[in-house]
Scaffold this motif. Structure first.
Motif, PDB file in Angstrom:
ATOM      1  N   HIS A  35     -17.673  21.844 -77.653  1.00  0.00           N
ATOM      2  CA  HIS A  35     -17.143  21.554 -78.996  1.00  0.00           C
ATOM      3  C   HIS A  35     -18.226  21.521 -80.054  1.00  0.00           C
ATOM      4  CE1 HIS A  35     -12.887  20.103 -78.287  1.00  0.00           C
ATOM      5  NE2 HIS A  35     -13.341  20.306 -77.082  1.00  0.00           N
ATOM      6  N   ASP A  83     -16.765  13.819 -90.043  1.00  0.00           N
ATOM      7  CA  ASP A  83     -15.649  14.375 -89.271  1.00  0.00           C
ATOM      8  C   ASP A  83     -14.952  15.375 -90.184  1.00  0.00           C
ATOM      9  OD1 ASP A  83     -13.353  15.045 -87.942  1.00  0.00           O
ATOM     10  OD2 ASP A  83     -12.599  13.010 -87.698  1.00  0.00           O
ATOM     11  N   LEU A 327      -8.796  10.344 -85.282  1.00  0.00           N
ATOM     12  CA  LEU A 327      -9.410  10.271 -83.960  1.00  0.00           C
ATOM     13  C   LEU A 327      -9.636   8.841 -83.487  1.00  0.00           C
ATOM     14  CD1 LEU A 327     -12.028  13.170 -84.199  1.00  0.00           C
ATOM     15  CD2 LEU A 327      -9.730  13.227 -83.225  1.00  0.00           C
ATOM     16  N   SER A 349     -17.971   5.165 -86.435  1.00  0.00           N
ATOM     17  CA  SER A 349     -17.109   6.338 -86.310  1.00  0.00           C
ATOM     18  C   SER A 349     -16.389   6.335 -84.967  1.00  0.00           C
ATOM     19  CB  SER A 349     -17.917   7.626 -86.472  1.00  0.00           C
ATOM     20  OG  SER A 349     -18.898   7.741 -85.470  1.00  0.00           O
ATOM     21  N   SER A 351     -15.435   8.888 -82.918  1.00  0.00           N
ATOM     22  CA  SER A 351     -15.930   9.775 -81.861  1.00  0.00           C
ATOM     23  C   SER A 351     -17.146   9.208 -81.155  1.00  0.00           C
ATOM     24  CB  SER A 351     -16.265  11.150 -82.445  1.00  0.00           C
ATOM     25  OG  SER A 351     -15.124  11.794 -82.943  1.00  0.00           O
ATOM     26  N   ASN A 354     -15.782   6.896 -78.517  1.00  0.00           N
ATOM     27  CA  ASN A 354     -14.906   7.583 -77.564  1.00  0.00           C
ATOM     28  C   ASN A 354     -15.693   8.418 -76.567  1.00  0.00           C
ATOM     29  OD1 ASN A 354     -12.864   6.425 -79.017  1.00  0.00           O
ATOM     30  ND2 ASN A 354     -12.088   8.319 -79.906  1.00  0.00           N
ATOM     31  N   ILE A 355     -16.748   9.095 -77.036  1.00  0.00           N
ATOM     32  CA  ILE A 355     -17.472  10.018 -76.162  1.00  0.00           C
ATOM     33  C   ILE A 355     -18.282   9.273 -75.104  1.00  0.00           C
ATOM     34  CG2 ILE A 355     -19.649  10.215 -77.431  1.00  0.00           C
ATOM     35  CD1 ILE A 355     -17.598  13.120 -76.004  1.00  0.00           C
ATOM     36  N   PHE A 379     -12.988  14.980 -79.877  1.00  0.00           N
ATOM     37  CA  PHE A 379     -14.053  14.459 -80.711  1.00  0.00           C
ATOM     38  C   PHE A 379     -14.604  15.551 -81.623  1.00  0.00           C
ATOM     39  CE2 PHE A 379     -15.939  16.027 -76.800  1.00  0.00           C
ATOM     40  CZ  PHE A 379     -16.986  16.806 -77.250  1.00  0.00           C
ATOM     41  N   ASP A 383     -19.048  13.564 -86.171  1.00  0.00           N
ATOM     42  CA  ASP A 383     -18.574  12.191 -86.186  1.00  0.00           C
ATOM     43  C   ASP A 383     -19.343  11.336 -85.189  1.00  0.00           C
ATOM     44  OD1 ASP A 383     -16.678  10.453 -87.447  1.00  0.00           O
ATOM     45  OD2 ASP A 383     -15.536  10.362 -85.586  1.00  0.00           O
ATOM     46  N   ILE A 384     -19.880  11.961 -84.151  1.00  0.00           N
ATOM     47  CA  ILE A 384     -20.715  11.248 -83.182  1.00  0.00           C
ATOM     48  C   ILE A 384     -22.102  10.980 -83.766  1.00  0.00           C
ATOM     49  CG2 ILE A 384     -21.783  11.355 -80.899  1.00  0.00           C
ATOM     50  CD1 ILE A 384     -19.550  13.316 -80.092  1.00  0.00           C
TER      51      ILE A 384
END
Length: 386
Positions: A35, A83, A327, A349, A351, A354-355, A379, A383-384
């Motif tokens: 991604h 994002d 997200l 954020s 992502s 989440n990651i 994701f 945003d990460i």
């Protein structure tokens, strides 16, 4: 590209010494399955993953530090870019934090327009992942359907804001402009068109037995891990965590939309459940958009922003504003020293949290399932890295 190294361990058995090898496989940071510029460091035992480490930071642009050198009007242009699929929602969170510091009331018309555009932006975000995820599993057709629906909504978003990706339509105190003449009718037509074709998309993907075989029971994320890693949004709700800020701590006009807002959850916590939650949330967002359009039709004409001083300064203090982004949860911790620029603006954020859960989900799974799991975590690399 994928690079491999090997670590050799000597094991003493009954028949003498035998050597076993653990392979370290680097997926990324530039690899079709990631991604974007993300790196996954996998340790393999044959075809099975024994440990996984997301390695982030390859796109870090220092947005939080740049916030400190921009005034409160200028930071919006930075906030909507981390994002890039949720630009309207990102800039919305920043202006809500600044407005809270100022104790500012936004005109009612602007509140309802913000809610409407936030839900349209949510649909645009979800459609991108609904189309790209089957593509990663070998299904080419769904992305054409998804982009057809995205374009239908992009046209009305572009008409109202002038932008297709970075809208820059929010302002401290309201919105940039009033809606164009006849826009609400065109928006209603776009919502109806997308809603009418989502059944075809659902049959195309969820009716495919290969897709269901590749995703059912794969990459199960437990509710305990959701809480441990701070996972939020559709991924958390697919694991049975029934939490949505729009319902549980309402902002904008969501407190008046309780009869329309429905929080979509699943219990399985696998790749299929995450996809199903995302798909069903599109329908809910379209329902919310229709409700906002109905309310706007009832409101009398009025302003959509507040008159601000030439130099905008927030009073000294601190506040935290959070929103239910497409997200997951985005949080903005704003610290002001009474100047025209933030002293500190920390971004939480969705992502990023989440990651991190991939380090718990991927071990024990096969390499062939890695792409299916990675794609289902929905994701955006910017945003990460922020």
């Amino acid at each position: 590209m994928a690079e491999t190294t090997a670590h050799t361990t000597t094991v003493i058995g009954v028949g003498g010494a035998a050597q076993t090898t653990d392979m370290v496989l680097n997926i990324g940071p530039q690899h079709p399955s990631t991604h974007g510029v993300l790196r996954l460091r996998l340790v393999l035992d044959g075809e099975r993953i024994t440990s996984a480490e997301p390695v982030i930071g390859y796109m870090h642009r220092g947005a939080e530090k740049l916030f400190e050198a921009r005034d409160y009007r200028q930071i919006i242009v930075l906030a909507n870019r981390h994002d890039w699929l949720s630009a309207f929602s990102n800039e919305l969170g920043v202006v809500l934090a600044v407005e809270r510091m100022l104790g500012m009331e936004v005109p009612e018309r602007a509140v309802w327009i913000r809610t409407l555009l936030a839900e349209l932006n949510r649909v645009l975000n979800h459609l991108m992942f609904l189309g790209s995820y089957p593509l990663e599993l070998g299904g080419l057709t769904p992305i054409f359907y998804a982009f057809t629906e995205r374009e239908c909504l992009q046209q009305v978003m572009e008409e109202v804001s002038g932008g297709r990706m970075h809208y820059m339509f929010n302002r401290v105190g309201g919105l940039k402009d009033e809606l164009p003449a006849g826009w609400t009718g065109r928006a209603r037509q776009a919502v109806a068109a997308v809603r009418g074709r989502m059944g075809q998309f659902e049959d195309l993907v969820l009716g495919n037995e290969v897709f269901r075989a590749r995703t059912r029971g794969i990459g199960v994320l437990s509710p305990q891990d959701v809480h441990a890693f701070g996972v939020s949004g559709p991924i958390a709700r697919a694991s049975g965590v029934d939490f949505d800020l729009r319902r549980d701590e309402p902002y904008l006009a969501y407190g008046q939309l309780g009869d329309v807002l429905r929080v979509v959850t699943r219990e399985a916590g696998d790749c299929l459940a995450r996809f199903e939650v995302l798909l069903e949330q599109v329908t809910v967002s379209l329902d919310l958009a229709d409700a906002c359009l109905d309310r706007l039709a009832e409101l009398p004409p009025g302003p959509v922003n507040q008159r601000l001083p030439k130099v905008l300064k927030a009073p000294e203090g601190a506040t935290y504003a959070w929103t239910e982004n497409p997200l997951g949860i985005n949080g903005y911790y704003l610290v002001s020293k009474g100047e025209k620029t933030p002293h500190r603006l920390k971004l939480r954020s969705a992502s990023f949290n989440n990651i991190q859960a991939l380090s718990r989900v991927l071990p024990g799974t096969l390499v062939s399932d890695m792409v299916a799991i990675l794609g289902s975590f929905f994701f955006v690399v910017g945003d990460i890295d922020k």
